[in-house]
Design a protein around this motif. Structure first.
Motif, PDB file in Angstrom:
ATOM      1  N   LEU A 229       0.824  -1.214   0.000  1.00 52.60           N
ATOM      2  CA  LEU A 229       0.000   0.000   0.000  1.00 52.60           C
ATOM      3  C   LEU A 229       0.857   1.264   0.000  1.00 52.60           C
ATOM      4  O   LEU A 229       0.561   2.229  -0.713  1.00 52.60           O
ATOM      5  N   ILE A 230       1.912   1.268   0.804  1.00 52.88           N
ATOM      6  CA  ILE A 230       2.787   2.443   0.855  1.00 52.88           C
ATOM      7  C   ILE A 230       3.507   2.634  -0.464  1.00 52.88           C
ATOM      8  O   ILE A 230       3.609   3.753  -0.982  1.00 52.88           O
ATOM      9  N   SER A 231       3.992   1.550  -1.026  1.00 49.70           N
ATOM     10  CA  SER A 231       4.772   1.649  -2.260  1.00 49.70           C
ATOM     11  C   SER A 231       3.960   2.220  -3.410  1.00 49.70           C
ATOM     12  O   SER A 231       4.497   2.930  -4.276  1.00 49.70           O
ATOM     13  N   GLU A 232       2.660   1.955  -3.438  1.00 50.95           N
ATOM     14  CA  GLU A 232       1.852   2.458  -4.545  1.00 50.95           C
ATOM     15  C   GLU A 232       1.227   3.818  -4.260  1.00 50.95           C
ATOM     16  O   GLU A 232       0.583   4.380  -5.139  1.00 50.95           O
ATOM     17  N   SER A 233       1.464   4.379  -3.058  1.00 51.98           N
ATOM     18  CA  SER A 233       0.755   5.619  -2.723  1.00 51.98           C
ATOM     19  C   SER A 233       1.612   6.722  -2.128  1.00 51.98           C
ATOM     20  O   SER A 233       1.205   7.885  -2.140  1.00 51.98           O
ATOM     21  N   ILE A 234       2.804   6.438  -1.604  1.00 52.01           N
ATOM     22  CA  ILE A 234       3.530   7.444  -0.831  1.00 52.01           C
ATOM     23  C   ILE A 234       3.979   8.636  -1.681  1.00 52.01           C
ATOM     24  O   ILE A 234       3.902   9.791  -1.226  1.00 52.01           O
ATOM     25  N   VAL A 235       4.418   8.400  -2.897  1.00 55.78           N
ATOM     26  CA  VAL A 235       4.879   9.517  -3.729  1.00 55.78           C
ATOM     27  C   VAL A 235       3.705  10.428  -4.078  1.00 55.78           C
ATOM     28  O   VAL A 235       3.796  11.663  -3.952  1.00 55.78           O
ATOM     29  N   LYS A 236       2.598   9.849  -4.491  1.00 58.47           N
ATOM     30  CA  LYS A 236       1.422  10.659  -4.817  1.00 58.47           C
ATOM     31  C   LYS A 236       0.896  11.377  -3.569  1.00 58.47           C
ATOM     32  O   LYS A 236       0.534  12.557  -3.632  1.00 58.47           O
ATOM     33  N   ALA A 237       0.846  10.684  -2.439  1.00 60.43           N
ATOM     34  CA  ALA A 237       0.352  11.304  -1.202  1.00 60.43           C
ATOM     35  C   ALA A 237       1.207  12.496  -0.804  1.00 60.43           C
ATOM     36  O   ALA A 237       0.712  13.447  -0.197  1.00 60.43           O
ATOM     37  N   SER A 303      15.437 -14.383   0.202  1.00 61.28           N
ATOM     38  CA  SER A 303      14.055 -14.680  -0.197  1.00 61.28           C
ATOM     39  C   SER A 303      13.080 -13.680   0.418  1.00 61.28           C
ATOM     40  O   SER A 303      12.079 -13.304  -0.213  1.00 61.28           O
ATOM     41  N   HIS A 304      13.362 -13.240   1.652  1.00 57.25           N
ATOM     42  CA  HIS A 304      12.518 -12.222   2.279  1.00 57.25           C
ATOM     43  C   HIS A 304      12.552 -10.925   1.461  1.00 57.25           C
ATOM     44  O   HIS A 304      11.515 -10.268   1.268  1.00 57.25           O
ATOM     45  N   PHE A 305      13.730 -10.582   0.989  1.00 55.05           N
ATOM     46  CA  PHE A 305      13.862  -9.360   0.199  1.00 55.05           C
ATOM     47  C   PHE A 305      13.196  -9.494  -1.170  1.00 55.05           C
ATOM     48  O   PHE A 305      12.643  -8.527  -1.698  1.00 55.05           O
ATOM     49  N   ASP A 306      13.229 -10.701  -1.737  1.00 60.71           N
ATOM     50  CA  ASP A 306      12.512 -10.925  -2.989  1.00 60.71           C
ATOM     51  C   ASP A 306      11.017 -10.684  -2.791  1.00 60.71           C
ATOM     52  O   ASP A 306      10.353 -10.079  -3.648  1.00 60.71           O
ATOM     53  N   HIS A 307      10.481 -11.155  -1.659  1.00 57.50           N
ATOM     54  CA  HIS A 307       9.057 -10.955  -1.380  1.00 57.50           C
ATOM     55  C   HIS A 307       8.740  -9.467  -1.197  1.00 57.50           C
ATOM     56  O   HIS A 307       7.719  -8.966  -1.705  1.00 57.50           O
ATOM     57  N   GLY A 313       6.796  -3.517  -6.055  1.00 60.11           N
ATOM     58  CA  GLY A 313       6.693  -3.318  -7.495  1.00 60.11           C
ATOM     59  C   GLY A 313       8.018  -3.249  -8.203  1.00 60.11           C
ATOM     60  O   GLY A 313       8.112  -2.725  -9.322  1.00 60.11           O
ATOM     61  N   ILE A 314       9.066  -3.784  -7.592  1.00 53.54           N
ATOM     62  CA  ILE A 314      10.382  -3.803  -8.227  1.00 53.54           C
ATOM     63  C   ILE A 314      10.405  -4.907  -9.285  1.00 53.54           C
ATOM     64  O   ILE A 314      10.047  -6.050  -8.990  1.00 53.54           O
ATOM     65  N   PRO A 315      10.799  -4.591 -10.518  1.00 50.02           N
ATOM     66  CA  PRO A 315      10.769  -5.587 -11.602  1.00 50.02           C
ATOM     67  C   PRO A 315      11.512  -6.865 -11.247  1.00 50.02           C
ATOM     68  O   PRO A 315      12.576  -6.836 -10.615  1.00 50.02           O
ATOM     69  N   SER A 316      10.920  -7.975 -11.651  1.00 48.84           N
ATOM     70  CA  SER A 316      11.487  -9.315 -11.448  1.00 48.84           C
ATOM     71  C   SER A 316      11.627  -9.673  -9.975  1.00 48.84           C
ATOM     72  O   SER A 316      12.341 -10.626  -9.639  1.00 48.84           O
ATOM     73  N   LEU A 326      15.099   2.136  -2.146  1.00 48.12           N
ATOM     74  CA  LEU A 326      14.801   2.995  -0.994  1.00 48.12           C
ATOM     75  C   LEU A 326      15.557   4.316  -1.076  1.00 48.12           C
ATOM     76  O   LEU A 326      15.012   5.376  -0.724  1.00 48.12           O
ATOM     77  N   PHE A 327      16.811   4.283  -1.528  1.00 50.78           N
ATOM     78  CA  PHE A 327      17.549   5.531  -1.747  1.00 50.78           C
ATOM     79  C   PHE A 327      16.814   6.415  -2.757  1.00 50.78           C
ATOM     80  O   PHE A 327      16.640   7.616  -2.546  1.00 50.78           O
TER      81      PHE A 327
END
Length: 383
Positions: A229-237, A303-307, A313-316, A326-327
């Motif tokens: 939810l944060i990844s898809e909304s924080i920049v717009k918010a 594997s945690h980081f892949d999830h 929304g990071i490709p692949s 994050l940077f």
């Protein structure tokens, strides 16, 4: 998420969520036979138009309203004691916390203090003080105005010592608010910096909770959705806010606070000393340290980081790109990416490392962290 709907949740306490739910506060207080509520907030929120609308509506409905807003941006024990005195002097009968993490932590600590009369820090959970929390607290209602700490659904308050600024944690399930009114409309007037910093705080909560070493699949699942939810909304918010993006951020903030009962980790232990030593905004401290802490944790937990990458929304679903992402996210939000940008100097490093190793969050980090690790991370983040 349908922003035209209002929702009821009961996890972990009663939550009324949706645009306009703040208008239901007077009726709720009447249903609880409240007459003289104490509204606890911070100086900034106290001056905003929506806060005046809340107090005016309560007075219009016949409530005797007292406002306490004399709190610091990183709250200390004396703030709580002043709030307790205002409550007692006015014979108040409930506490309504309105604001971000500072106001809600102070509101919860004041609520604790009303029927518990030992020294406030006798109740520090880290020294077993929760055993002294035996009496009921006054009715506590929380109203978040930022999407960051999630304190509205919390069971703890972090309060610092006045002189040393050492953080103490007051914790008990009995300190949870009886009702939360989470109205995204109240977050719409937040300036971009506050939106970004508190939003990164919420992201840190969700990411660290997901990685925390305690096994708690319920919290892990909540944290993963919070990251999404944060990844898809924080920049717009932050840059072009609308009610949908603000609603997603507010819900994700609540989710992060629910999830981190599983634990936090290295990032919070890096961030807390910055607030202690330099009075840095907590969300900003987390935002700067988050990429460095995540990079430290990557090896062994790929594997945690892949999830998390998938949720972000990071490709692949490339987990090795999370900290680079994050940077870049901090840059998009206009936040600093190094400690030197917020006034940290070489002379601070050893003191920060001492404070970090003594912090209460890193024992739940997925891998052990030593003082030298903290020192190296501060040096790396300084550049």
């Amino acid at each position: 998420m349908d922003i035209h709907q209002k929702y009821n949740f009961s996890f972990p306490t009663a939550i009324r969520f949706g645009v306009g739910v703040i208008k239901e506060l007077p009726a709720y207080l009447k249903s609880q036979d409240i007459v003289k509520p104490l509204l606890v907030t911070d100086p900034t929120v106290a001056g905003l138009s929506f806060f005046k609308e809340i107090t005016d509506e309560l007075r219009k409905e016949g409530f005797s309203v007292e406002v306490f807003s004399d709190v610091q941006k990183n709250p200390v024990k004396s703030d709580v004691l002043k709030g307790k005195a205002v409550y007692a002097d006015g014979a108040r009968d409930a506490i309504v916390g309105i604001g971000g993490g500072v106001a809600l932590d102070v509101a919860r600590a004041v609520a604790l203090s009303i029927n518990h009369h030992r020294d406030l820090f006798d109740y520090d959970d880290l020294i077993g003080g929760d055993k002294y929390i035996t009496e009921p607290i006054p009715l506590l209602v929380t109203v978040p105005t930022t999407a960051g700490t999630g304190s509205e659904v919390g069971r703890s308050a972090i309060i610092s010592e006045d002189q040393t600024r050492k953080k103490r944690i007051l914790f008990s399930p009995s300190l949870m608010a009886k009702m939360v009114f989470a109205d995204p409309q109240l977050t719409m007037d937040l300036p971009p910096f506050v939106t970004a910093a508190t939003g990164m705080d919420a992201l840190t909560h969700n990411m660290e909770a997901y990685l925390a070493k305690n096994w708690h699949p319920l919290c892990s699942g909540i944290a993963m959705e919070g990251i999404h939810l944060i990844s898809e909304s924080i920049v717009k918010a932050t840059i072009e806010p609308d009610l949908e993006s603000r609603s997603k951020m507010l819900m994700a903030s609540i989710m992060g606070a629910v999830a981190f009962q599983k634990g936090l980790g290295i990032v919070h232990s890096l961030a807390h000393p910055l607030s202690t030593l330099l009075d840095t905004h907590h969300g900003l401290a987390n935002a700067i340290n988050l990429p460095y802490g995540m990079e430290f944790n990557y090896q062994g937990f790929e594997s945690h980081f892949d999830h998390m990458a998938y949720a972000m929304g990071i490709p692949s679903a490339a987990g090795e790109k999370v900290f680079h992402h994050l940077f870049e996210l901090n840059r998009k939000l206009g936040l600093p990416t190094t400690l030197s940008e917020i006034g940290v100097e070489d002379k601070h490093i050893d003191t920060l490392a001492d404070l970090a190793i003594a912090d209460f969050c890193h024992p739940n980090n997925p891998k052990p962290v030593g003082r030298n690790d903290f020192r190296n991370l501060y040096i790396k983040a300084l550049a």
